[in-house]
Motif scaffolding. Structure first.
Motif, PDB file in Angstrom:
ATOM      1  N   GLY B 219      49.268  15.534 140.997  1.00  0.00           N
ATOM      2  CA  GLY B 219      50.530  14.872 141.109  1.00  0.00           C
ATOM      3  C   GLY B 219      50.634  13.378 140.414  1.00  0.00           C
ATOM      4  N   GLY B 220      49.407  12.499 140.768  1.00  0.00           N
ATOM      5  CA  GLY B 220      49.176  11.305 140.312  1.00  0.00           C
ATOM      6  C   GLY B 220      49.317  11.331 138.780  1.00  0.00           C
ATOM      7  N   ARG B 221      48.670  12.118 138.043  1.00  0.00           N
ATOM      8  CA  ARG B 221      48.757  12.070 136.658  1.00  0.00           C
ATOM      9  C   ARG B 221      50.006  12.451 136.131  1.00  0.00           C
ATOM     10  NH1 ARG B 221      44.817   9.353 137.879  1.00  0.00           N
ATOM     11  NH2 ARG B 221      45.197  10.321 139.903  1.00  0.00           N
ATOM     12  N   LEU B 222      50.783  13.382 136.781  1.00  0.00           N
ATOM     13  CA  LEU B 222      52.304  13.837 136.579  1.00  0.00           C
ATOM     14  C   LEU B 222      53.155  12.458 136.392  1.00  0.00           C
ATOM     15  CD1 LEU B 222      54.619  15.658 136.002  1.00  0.00           C
ATOM     16  CD2 LEU B 222      54.950  15.726 138.520  1.00  0.00           C
ATOM     17  N   ILE B 223      52.759  11.689 137.700  1.00  0.00           N
ATOM     18  CA  ILE B 223      53.619  10.368 137.796  1.00  0.00           C
ATOM     19  C   ILE B 223      53.375   9.132 136.447  1.00  0.00           C
ATOM     20  CG2 ILE B 223      54.310   8.319 139.153  1.00  0.00           C
ATOM     21  CD1 ILE B 223      55.108  10.950 140.624  1.00  0.00           C
ATOM     22  N   PHE B 224      52.092   9.160 136.316  1.00  0.00           N
ATOM     23  CA  PHE B 224      51.686   8.299 135.100  1.00  0.00           C
ATOM     24  C   PHE B 224      52.348   8.916 134.043  1.00  0.00           C
ATOM     25  CE2 PHE B 224      47.707   7.113 137.641  1.00  0.00           C
ATOM     26  CZ  PHE B 224      48.279   6.196 138.403  1.00  0.00           C
ATOM     27  N   GLY B 225      52.286  10.228 133.378  1.00  0.00           N
ATOM     28  CA  GLY B 225      52.895  10.519 132.357  1.00  0.00           C
ATOM     29  C   GLY B 225      54.274  10.561 132.218  1.00  0.00           C
ATOM     30  N   PHE B 226      54.776  10.748 133.319  1.00  0.00           N
ATOM     31  CA  PHE B 226      56.179  10.684 133.560  1.00  0.00           C
ATOM     32  C   PHE B 226      56.794   9.203 133.255  1.00  0.00           C
ATOM     33  CE2 PHE B 226      60.310  10.751 136.202  1.00  0.00           C
ATOM     34  CZ  PHE B 226      60.914  11.802 135.496  1.00  0.00           C
ATOM     35  N   GLU B 227      56.019   8.428 133.753  1.00  0.00           N
ATOM     36  CA  GLU B 227      56.478   6.927 133.702  1.00  0.00           C
ATOM     37  C   GLU B 227      56.251   6.454 132.346  1.00  0.00           C
ATOM     38  OE1 GLU B 227      55.562   5.211 138.019  1.00  0.00           O
ATOM     39  OE2 GLU B 227      54.036   4.790 136.604  1.00  0.00           O
ATOM     40  N   ALA B 228      55.293   7.083 131.525  1.00  0.00           N
ATOM     41  CA  ALA B 228      54.969   6.573 130.330  1.00  0.00           C
ATOM     42  C   ALA B 228      56.132   6.935 129.152  1.00  0.00           C
ATOM     43  CB  ALA B 228      53.519   6.932 129.752  1.00  0.00           C
ATOM     44  N   VAL B 229      56.586   8.155 129.648  1.00  0.00           N
ATOM     45  CA  VAL B 229      57.621   8.810 128.770  1.00  0.00           C
ATOM     46  C   VAL B 229      58.925   7.915 129.146  1.00  0.00           C
ATOM     47  CG1 VAL B 229      59.089  10.846 128.475  1.00  0.00           C
ATOM     48  CG2 VAL B 229      56.779  11.416 128.936  1.00  0.00           C
ATOM     49  N   ILE B 230      59.226   7.891 130.282  1.00  0.00           N
ATOM     50  CA  ILE B 230      60.473   7.162 130.499  1.00  0.00           C
ATOM     51  C   ILE B 230      60.607   5.724 130.090  1.00  0.00           C
ATOM     52  CG2 ILE B 230      62.034   6.271 132.437  1.00  0.00           C
ATOM     53  CD1 ILE B 230      62.013   9.382 132.261  1.00  0.00           C
ATOM     54  N   ILE B 231      59.360   4.824 130.079  1.00  0.00           N
ATOM     55  CA  ILE B 231      59.350   3.748 129.616  1.00  0.00           C
ATOM     56  C   ILE B 231      59.402   3.671 128.234  1.00  0.00           C
ATOM     57  CG2 ILE B 231      57.706   1.569 129.230  1.00  0.00           C
ATOM     58  CD1 ILE B 231      56.308   2.121 131.614  1.00  0.00           C
ATOM     59  N   GLY B 232      58.774   4.397 127.502  1.00  0.00           N
ATOM     60  CA  GLY B 232      58.802   4.625 126.087  1.00  0.00           C
ATOM     61  C   GLY B 232      60.266   5.078 125.489  1.00  0.00           C
ATOM     62  N   GLY B 233      60.944   5.732 126.416  1.00  0.00           N
ATOM     63  CA  GLY B 233      62.295   6.548 125.941  1.00  0.00           C
ATOM     64  C   GLY B 233      62.197   7.794 125.627  1.00  0.00           C
ATOM     65  N   LEU B 234      62.766   8.808 126.168  1.00  0.00           N
ATOM     66  CA  LEU B 234      62.809  10.187 125.959  1.00  0.00           C
ATOM     67  C   LEU B 234      62.918  10.434 124.481  1.00  0.00           C
ATOM     68  CD1 LEU B 234      64.723  11.711 129.062  1.00  0.00           C
ATOM     69  CD2 LEU B 234      62.481  12.088 128.429  1.00  0.00           C
ATOM     70  N   GLY B 235      62.101  11.528 124.295  1.00  0.00           N
ATOM     71  CA  GLY B 235      62.375  12.210 122.777  1.00  0.00           C
ATOM     72  C   GLY B 235      61.732  11.235 121.756  1.00  0.00           C
ATOM     73  N   ASN B 236      60.894  10.115 122.294  1.00  0.00           N
ATOM     74  CA  ASN B 236      60.388   9.428 120.946  1.00  0.00           C
ATOM     75  C   ASN B 236      58.862   9.328 121.369  1.00  0.00           C
ATOM     76  OD1 ASN B 236      59.447   7.273 119.586  1.00  0.00           O
ATOM     77  ND2 ASN B 236      61.230   5.883 119.731  1.00  0.00           N
ATOM     78  N   LEU B 237      58.096  10.104 120.435  1.00  0.00           N
ATOM     79  CA  LEU B 237      56.485  10.048 120.778  1.00  0.00           C
ATOM     80  C   LEU B 237      55.756   8.818 120.676  1.00  0.00           C
ATOM     81  CD1 LEU B 237      55.894  13.575 119.299  1.00  0.00           C
ATOM     82  CD2 LEU B 237      55.640  12.840 121.746  1.00  0.00           C
TER      83      LEU B 237
END
Ligand SMILES: Nc1ncnc2c1ncn2[C@@H]1O[C@H](COP(=O)(O)OP(=O)(O)OP(=O)(O)O)[C@@H](O)[C@H]1O
Ligand SMILES: [Mg+2]
Lengths: 235, 287
Positions: B219-237
């Motif tokens: 669960g914690g890894r999901l949150i970190f991954g999720f936060e990284a995606v949202i901070i960076g902007g969806l759909g931008n690797l």
């Protein structure tokens, strides 16, 4: 009529509880160009979506070259050699012009159409090949949509209102290009609101009215009165 | 200097977070699926790594040649066998099903491996370091960061320069028309999940070498991954990599102030960025 490449028998289509097609019986001969006309909401696009497998059909309602295709998925139908230029063009916005064309070849059928042949037909597309498809004018987008369908080297190609929303001069250009496209042994179904255009390029015409075939006739002998009656359902 | 060191360490940690995030981002981009089980799949990969290394004596990095294809296969089977059935206009079914999957994976791991914390033994790699301009950098974090860049570059290249990437983008744009082009979306989604879980396998192994893990940490890894995606902007690797770095830096700086603040500082950075730029720092310009 030559041997049919496509036949529908008792074809029905539904959107939830709403029935959009009733017992449609339609034949397309090998090498024939067929026109389908009808008012807004008559069911023309629905018929195209049924044939191409985008809508689920009942069993035994659509035959292509003698094979039952009613239950196949759209990608399986495409592999058999049916391609469509969809209403409203529907290009892939994330793909460049060239990529939109290349994805048309995804079915992997060989034949005369490749990138070079499409660029020869519509030279402007080669100039614009690396642009986003959304940056093109409506007419150029329609060329991409046509080219994309041709890239599949289909035996039967479906055009759904290719003149929709285009300037008359562009429509004229596209219709002038059509014989060169269909001439290469392909069969075609052309859905068109412009009746004169539809009759001029086709050998036979069907009219749909509220989901039913209201007229089937040779294009050169059909009378205006018959068409008005079939179109609007008024005597 | 200490602060600079914290920033550098945080940046390298961001590489790991970017690897957590890349699979999430890919799956969301191609099929609009938010995979709640993503963190547990990372942990599953770490455990697969554990099984392979204990059974064969392989180095965990070498075990990637087995774990990556294994996770990719699991991904394809999962997508075709289960997740495809949940996709449609309603976004709730995939959320519920992947949530259920998360619970199942956690319990399965508990059954097989127990709750005892485990680590992957990478020998000298775990402690080796290099001195660069006064700072001492661990080889493992450096390697992780390098892998993150390579993976994101590879995904980006696949997306924009291969037939598979073209198919991903086409299906993402318009599923019906893509199907008309001969692309079976169920198969394409399967391939996307295979690719995403292949990346997840790399993330899981690197996580397992870096820290100890047990079945509950997904669960914690999901949150970190999720936060990284949202901070960076969806759909931008590439944005996802930067998102991971920002998260990592916020965490190490937080930890520097007070060791208990590490995770909290990351969440705060996430919330601040979300408040200022709700679409993330680098949202993809939609066509
Ligand atoms: N997705 C849908 N859900 C529900 N009803 C639909 C849907 N698509 C079409 N219809 C209905 O089915 C009927 C036939 O629509 P269809 O789009 O096939 O007509 P058409 O002949 O192509 O019309 P047009 O000339 O406007 O393109 C219409 O009554 C329409 O409202
Ligand atoms: Mg229509």
């Amino acid at each position: 009529m030559p041997d049919p490449i496509l036949q529908t028998r008792g074809l029905n289509a539904h959107y939830g509880d709403f029935q959009a097609l009733y017992d449609v019986e339609l034949d397309v001969g090998e090498g024939e160009v067929l026109a389908i006309i009808g008012a807004n909401g008559a069911g023309k696009t629905t018929l195209m979506r049924s044939i191409t497998g985008l809508l689920t059909n009942g069993p035994d309602q659509i035959h292509y070259r003698g094979q039952e295709i009613s239950r196949l998925r759209a990608d399986e139908v495409a592999e058999l050699g049916l391609a469509m230029v969809p209403e409203g063009r529907q290009l892939f916005p994330s793909l460049s012009v060239k990529e939109n064309l290349m994805i048309g070849a995804q079915v992997g059928r060989s034949g005369p159409w490749d990138l070079k042949a499409v660029y020869d037909l519509f030279p402007i597309l080669e100039e614009r090949k690396d642009q986003a498809s959304t940056s093109l004018s409506g007419g150029q987008q329609q060329m991409v949509a046509i080219g994309r369908a041709l890239m599949a080297n289909p035996d039967l190609i479906l055009f759904d209102e290719i003149s929709l929303g285009l300037a008359p001069i562009i429509i004229k250009d596209i219709y002038e290009a059509l014989p060169g496209i269909i001439g290469k042994g392909m069969s075609a179904i052309i859905v068109e609101q412009d009746i004169t255009k539809a009759l001029s390029v086709s050998s036979r015409v069907y009219c749909l009215q509220e989901g039913r075939v209201s007229l089937e006739s040779a294009s050169d002998t059909v009378s205006r009165e018959d068409i008005s009656r079939a179109y609007f359902g008024i005597e | 200097m200490e602060w600079l060191n914290a920033i550098v360490q945080g940046t390298l940690l961001g590489g790991l977070y970017a690897l957590f995030a890349a699979g999430l981002s890919l799956i969301f981009g191609v099929m609009r699926l938010v995979n709640i089980a993503h963190g547990d799949l990372i942990v599953l990969a770490a455990y697969l790594g554990l099984t392979v290394t204990t059974a064969t004596g392989m180095h965990p990095m070498a075990a990637l040649v087995i774990v990556v294809p294994a996770m990719a296969l699991i991904g394809y089977a999962l997508q075709r066998g289960l997740l495809n059935q949940t996709l449609g206009d309603d976004i709730l079914p995939p959320l519920l099903v992947t949530f259920g999957l998360s619970v199942i994976i956690q319990n399965g791991l508990l059954e097989v491996y127990t709750a005892d914390p485990q680590t992957l033994n990478a020998g000298a790699l775990e402690t080796a370091s290099v001195a660069i301009g006064g700072a001492t950098l661990g080889k493992l974090p450096l390697l992780t960061f390098g892998i993150a860049i390579a993976v994101i570059w590879g995904l980006q290249w696949t997306f924009y320069h291969t037939a598979l990437g073209r198919a991903f983008r086409a299906v993402s744009d318009n599923q019906d028309i893509a199907q008309l082009m001969g692309l079976n979306r169920r198969h394409i989604f399967g391939l996307a999940m295979a690719l995403a879980l292949g990346v997840t396998a790399i993330a899981g192994i690197l996580l397992g070498i870096r820290t100890s893990f047990d079945p509950s940490i997904g669960g914690g890894r999901l949150i970190f991954g999720f936060e990284a995606v949202i901070i960076g902007g969806l759909g931008n690797l590439w944005g996802t990599l930067i998102g991971g770095v920002i998260l990592g830096v916020a965490q190490t700086i937080g930890a520097k102030i007070d060791p208990g603040w590490q995770v909290l500082a990351g969440h705060i950075a996430f919330l601040v960025i979300l408040a200022v730029r709700p679409n993330g720092l680098f949202p993809r310009v939609s066509g």
